[in-house]
Design a protein around this motif. Structure first.
Motif, PDB file in Angstrom:
ATOM      1  N   LEU A  73      52.157  58.894  60.699  1.00  0.00           N
ATOM      2  CA  LEU A  73      53.519  58.408  60.888  1.00  0.00           C
ATOM      3  C   LEU A  73      53.761  57.961  62.328  1.00  0.00           C
ATOM      4  N   VAL A  74      53.272  58.750  63.277  1.00  0.00           N
ATOM      5  CA  VAL A  74      53.426  58.367  64.684  1.00  0.00           C
ATOM      6  C   VAL A  74      52.641  57.082  64.970  1.00  0.00           C
ATOM      7  N   GLY A  75      51.430  56.956  64.382  1.00  0.00           N
ATOM      8  CA  GLY A  75      50.645  55.739  64.578  1.00  0.00           C
ATOM      9  C   GLY A  75      51.330  54.508  64.003  1.00  0.00           C
ATOM     10  N   LEU A  76      51.984  54.661  62.853  1.00  0.00           N
ATOM     11  CA  LEU A  76      52.713  53.534  62.267  1.00  0.00           C
ATOM     12  C   LEU A  76      53.903  53.135  63.132  1.00  0.00           C
ATOM     13  N   ALA A  77      54.569  54.129  63.719  1.00  0.00           N
ATOM     14  CA  ALA A  77      55.680  53.814  64.626  1.00  0.00           C
ATOM     15  C   ALA A  77      55.178  53.028  65.837  1.00  0.00           C
ATOM     16  N   LEU A  78      54.004  53.383  66.343  1.00  0.00           N
ATOM     17  CA  LEU A  78      53.426  52.644  67.467  1.00  0.00           C
ATOM     18  C   LEU A  78      53.079  51.209  67.053  1.00  0.00           C
ATOM     19  N   ALA A  79      52.572  51.050  65.836  1.00  0.00           N
ATOM     20  CA  ALA A  79      52.202  49.710  65.374  1.00  0.00           C
ATOM     21  C   ALA A  79      53.440  48.832  65.176  1.00  0.00           C
ATOM     22  N   LEU A  80      54.523  49.441  64.680  1.00  0.00           N
ATOM     23  CA  LEU A  80      55.744  48.668  64.437  1.00  0.00           C
ATOM     24  C   LEU A  80      56.368  48.148  65.724  1.00  0.00           C
ATOM     25  N   PHE A  81      56.041  48.769  66.846  1.00  0.00           N
ATOM     26  CA  PHE A  81      56.558  48.271  68.126  1.00  0.00           C
ATOM     27  C   PHE A  81      56.207  46.801  68.318  1.00  0.00           C
ATOM     28  N   PHE A  82      54.981  46.418  67.984  1.00  0.00           N
ATOM     29  CA  PHE A  82      54.528  45.049  68.222  1.00  0.00           C
ATOM     30  C   PHE A  82      55.240  44.063  67.298  1.00  0.00           C
ATOM     31  N   LEU A  83      55.519  44.500  66.056  1.00  0.00           N
ATOM     32  CA  LEU A  83      56.265  43.633  65.154  1.00  0.00           C
ATOM     33  C   LEU A  83      57.705  43.473  65.626  1.00  0.00           C
ATOM     34  N   LEU A  84      58.314  44.567  66.091  1.00  0.00           N
ATOM     35  CA  LEU A  84      59.661  44.485  66.661  1.00  0.00           C
ATOM     36  C   LEU A  84      59.693  43.553  67.863  1.00  0.00           C
ATOM     37  N   LEU A  85      58.652  43.641  68.692  1.00  0.00           N
ATOM     38  CA  LEU A  85      58.612  42.847  69.920  1.00  0.00           C
ATOM     39  C   LEU A  85      58.629  41.351  69.616  1.00  0.00           C
ATOM     40  N   VAL A  86      57.766  40.910  68.702  1.00  0.00           N
ATOM     41  CA  VAL A  86      57.683  39.468  68.441  1.00  0.00           C
ATOM     42  C   VAL A  86      58.922  38.976  67.697  1.00  0.00           C
ATOM     43  N   SER A  87      59.491  39.799  66.796  1.00  0.00           N
ATOM     44  CA  SER A  87      60.677  39.360  66.055  1.00  0.00           C
ATOM     45  C   SER A  87      61.899  39.269  66.956  1.00  0.00           C
ATOM     46  N   LEU A  88      62.057  40.214  67.878  1.00  0.00           N
ATOM     47  CA  LEU A  88      63.200  40.177  68.793  1.00  0.00           C
ATOM     48  C   LEU A  88      63.054  39.058  69.821  1.00  0.00           C
ATOM     49  N   SER A  89      61.830  38.866  70.313  1.00  0.00           N
ATOM     50  CA  SER A  89      61.628  37.878  71.381  1.00  0.00           C
ATOM     51  C   SER A  89      61.806  36.451  70.895  1.00  0.00           C
ATOM     52  N   GLU A  90      61.780  36.222  69.567  1.00  0.00           N
ATOM     53  CA  GLU A  90      62.069  34.884  69.043  1.00  0.00           C
ATOM     54  C   GLU A  90      63.532  34.501  69.236  1.00  0.00           C
ATOM     55  N   HIS A  91      64.381  35.489  69.424  1.00  0.00           N
ATOM     56  CA  HIS A  91      65.817  35.231  69.522  1.00  0.00           C
ATOM     57  C   HIS A  91      66.407  35.608  70.881  1.00  0.00           C
ATOM     58  N   TYR A  92      65.739  36.523  71.598  1.00  0.00           N
ATOM     59  CA  TYR A  92      66.297  37.007  72.856  1.00  0.00           C
ATOM     60  C   TYR A  92      65.240  36.915  73.954  1.00  0.00           C
ATOM     61  N   ASP A  93      65.677  37.179  75.179  1.00  0.00           N
ATOM     62  CA  ASP A  93      64.771  37.176  76.327  1.00  0.00           C
ATOM     63  C   ASP A  93      63.632  38.171  76.106  1.00  0.00           C
ATOM     64  N   PHE A  94      62.421  37.804  76.550  1.00  0.00           N
ATOM     65  CA  PHE A  94      61.251  38.635  76.278  1.00  0.00           C
ATOM     66  C   PHE A  94      61.378  40.012  76.918  1.00  0.00           C
ATOM     67  N   VAL A  95      61.837  40.069  78.156  1.00  0.00           N
ATOM     68  CA  VAL A  95      61.947  41.361  78.838  1.00  0.00           C
ATOM     69  C   VAL A  95      62.935  42.262  78.108  1.00  0.00           C
ATOM     70  N   ALA A  96      64.106  41.691  77.735  1.00  0.00           N
ATOM     71  CA  ALA A  96      65.101  42.484  77.003  1.00  0.00           C
ATOM     72  C   ALA A  96      64.540  42.932  75.655  1.00  0.00           C
ATOM     73  N   SER A  97      63.791  42.060  74.992  1.00  0.00           N
ATOM     74  CA  SER A  97      63.193  42.411  73.698  1.00  0.00           C
ATOM     75  C   SER A  97      62.158  43.520  73.866  1.00  0.00           C
ATOM     76  N   TYR A  98      61.378  43.437  74.929  1.00  0.00           N
ATOM     77  CA  TYR A  98      60.366  44.466  75.189  1.00  0.00           C
ATOM     78  C   TYR A  98      61.032  45.814  75.429  1.00  0.00           C
ATOM     79  N   ILE A  99      62.085  45.822  76.235  1.00  0.00           N
ATOM     80  CA  ILE A  99      62.789  47.077  76.527  1.00  0.00           C
ATOM     81  C   ILE A  99      63.396  47.658  75.248  1.00  0.00           C
ATOM     82  N   ALA A 100      64.023  46.805  74.433  1.00  0.00           N
ATOM     83  CA  ALA A 100      64.657  47.281  73.209  1.00  0.00           C
ATOM     84  C   ALA A 100      63.632  47.837  72.227  1.00  0.00           C
ATOM     85  N   ALA A 101      62.522  47.107  72.021  1.00  0.00           N
ATOM     86  CA  ALA A 101      61.506  47.558  71.066  1.00  0.00           C
ATOM     87  C   ALA A 101      60.840  48.846  71.529  1.00  0.00           C
ATOM     88  N   SER A 102      60.493  48.922  72.817  1.00  0.00           N
ATOM     89  CA  SER A 102      59.843  50.133  73.328  1.00  0.00           C
ATOM     90  C   SER A 102      60.805  51.323  73.317  1.00  0.00           C
TER      91      SER A 102
END
Length: 454
Positions: free
Chosen positions: A342-371
């Motif tokens: 479960l913890v490993g899946l949460a770590l993997a989902l970070f990368f999916l969150l990162l790319v989906s958020l960064s398509e709409h918002y600033d990359f740095v803000a998306s990185y902070i939000a996803a992490s």
């Protein structure tokens, strides 16, 4: 105990490899998004304008030549035959100066955007027009009949021409027309001169060209002495081509670059003459031209950054699982494989969150939000799994450091290998120091009690 420990280590290793599947799927998704962005850029270029490349102006002097050649007739007797040949002579500028101011704007296609530019070019210089007797002769004594010359300007994509420029030739003004008139590159503009306007001797010229494009602007140094000055409010240029700028300045307000190139340093004149001779033999037969080029690049390409981030995904999982395993060994607190997963899946989902958020918002803000989302989730979960909120906070703090290091790796591409090597060394050193007193052969046996002496 040793067999049980080995079995647990094998399970953890298998789980880590298993998590490579969702990481690979996320990386495949990022590759698809990159392909969609390239399709959007191609679509915008097809509907509006593409990359720009200019060479010229060139004075083209067409002429017909009549000459006689002695040949033998059917009976073997010599006779004189007359031939007519159409030719053109290319005259390159003596001095050429191009002052370019390139403004930028964004075009959108769905959620994707492409950087466009609008160029205002002031082009001036002079030609030394040759006399008709100086035109190349096929045979000595041939008769040369000059035809109306014209100024040719090749443009990669004429759809970017925003208004019709006018050529100032000496004291006269001539409007450009469609088509370059060159055999090797039909796209462009030309201005037809009268025979009187092409009288032998030096003549100055100038014109303004408003030209839009996408991604990059290039020029060919065809003159005897060339000077190009490019300026733009875009602060992220990339210079390429045969020559780099002699000098340039760059700050938050944009850039300015200057090239000075002589015909001694460039083979562009010979290359263009060869292209004109090879015209009609196919694009592959045409030699490339020496160019200077300035590209307008995005400082942060969200897809390339996300793609690079996923390459560290397995390392993230491995470091986290290693910390869990050490915690089990040192604190004697078992963690179930499902909890690892479960913890490993949460770590993997970070990368999916990162790319989906960064398509709409600033990359740095998306990185902070996803992490932040992943750190809070994992920290909250581990506080209950490890039966102590302090332990959950400790793992959360370690993940904060790990995500911070990853962000540094993404923003330091040139130093990524060094930083990654230092990170791995630091992790290995921490593990070795933390386990320096662990007796791996007696993990299940309690430490011996000291014997009191009487």
């Amino acid at each position: 105990m040793q067999k049980k420990l080995l079995f647990k280590a094998l399970i953890v290793g298998m789980l880590m490899l298993l998590l490579g599947v969702p990481l690979a799927m996320i990386q495949s998704t990022i590759s698809e998004r990159i392909a969609y962005r390239e399709e959007a850029a191609s679509s915008i270029a097809a509907d509006s304008v593409g990359e720009q490349h200019i060479y010229g102006p060139v004075l083209v002097m067409p002429y017909s030549e009549v000459y006689s050649v002695e040949e033998k007739d059917k009976d073997g007797k010599p006779e004189m035959k007359r031939y007519r040949k159409q030719s053109q002579h290319l005259v390159f500028p003596n001095e050429l100066e191009v002052l370019s101011n390139l403004g930028t704007e964004r075009r959108h296609r769905g959620i994707h955007q492409v950087l466009m530019f609008n160029g205002a070019h002031k082009i001036n210089g002079d030609f030394i027009v040759p006399a008709a007797t100086e035109l190349p002769h096929t045979e000595n004594g041939s008769q040369i009949t000059p035809e109306r010359p014209f100024i040719a300007l090749a443009v990669a994509d004429v759809r970017g021409v925003r208004d019709i420029p006018r050529l100032v030739w000496g004291t006269r003004s001539v409007e450009f027309e469609q088509g370059s008139g060159l055999r090797s590159s039909r796209q462009g503009l030309h201005a037809t001169l009268s025979m009187e306007e092409a009288a032998p001797g030096p003549v100055k010229f100038s014109f303004n060209l408003n030209l839009a494009g996408m991604n990059s602007q290039g020029f060919v140094p065809l003159a005897r002495n060339n000077r190009f000055v490019m300026s733009s409010p875009w602060p992220h240029p990339q210079f390429s081509g045969r020559f780099l700028p002699e000098q340039y300045s760059l700050d938050a307000k944009g850039f300015q670059a200057v090239w000075r190139i002589s015909s001694l340093a460039s083979e562009a004149q010979a290359q263009l003459r060869l292209r004109e001779q090879s015209a009609g033999q196919g694009e592959n037969a045409l030699p490339a031209l020496d160019t200077i080029q300035a590209a307008f690049i995005e400082p942060v390409n969200v897809y390339s950054m996300a793609d690079r981030a996923t390459k560290y995904g397995l390392l993230f999982v491995a470091l986290t699982f290693a910390a869990f395993f050490l915690f089990e060994v040192m604190k004697r607190l078992p963690i179930h494989p499902v909890q690892y997963l479960l913890v490993g899946l949460a770590l993997a989902l970070f990368f999916l969150l990162l790319v989906s958020l960064s398509e709409h918002y600033d990359f740095v803000a998306s990185y902070i939000a996803a992490s932040a989302a992943c750190i809070v989730l994992i920290g909250y979960y581990l506080a209950h799994v490890l039966h102590d909120w302090k332990r959950g906070l400790g793992f959360g703090g370690a993940l904060c450091a790990l995500y911070g290091i990853l962000f540094g790796l993404l923003n330091s591409e040139n130093n990524a290998l060094m930083l990654g090597a230092i990170l791995l060394f630091a992790v290995l050193a921490t593990i070795m120091v933390a386990t320096r007193k662990v007796d791996w052969y007696n993990l299940n046996n309690p430490a011996p009690m000291p014997v009191e002496q009487t």
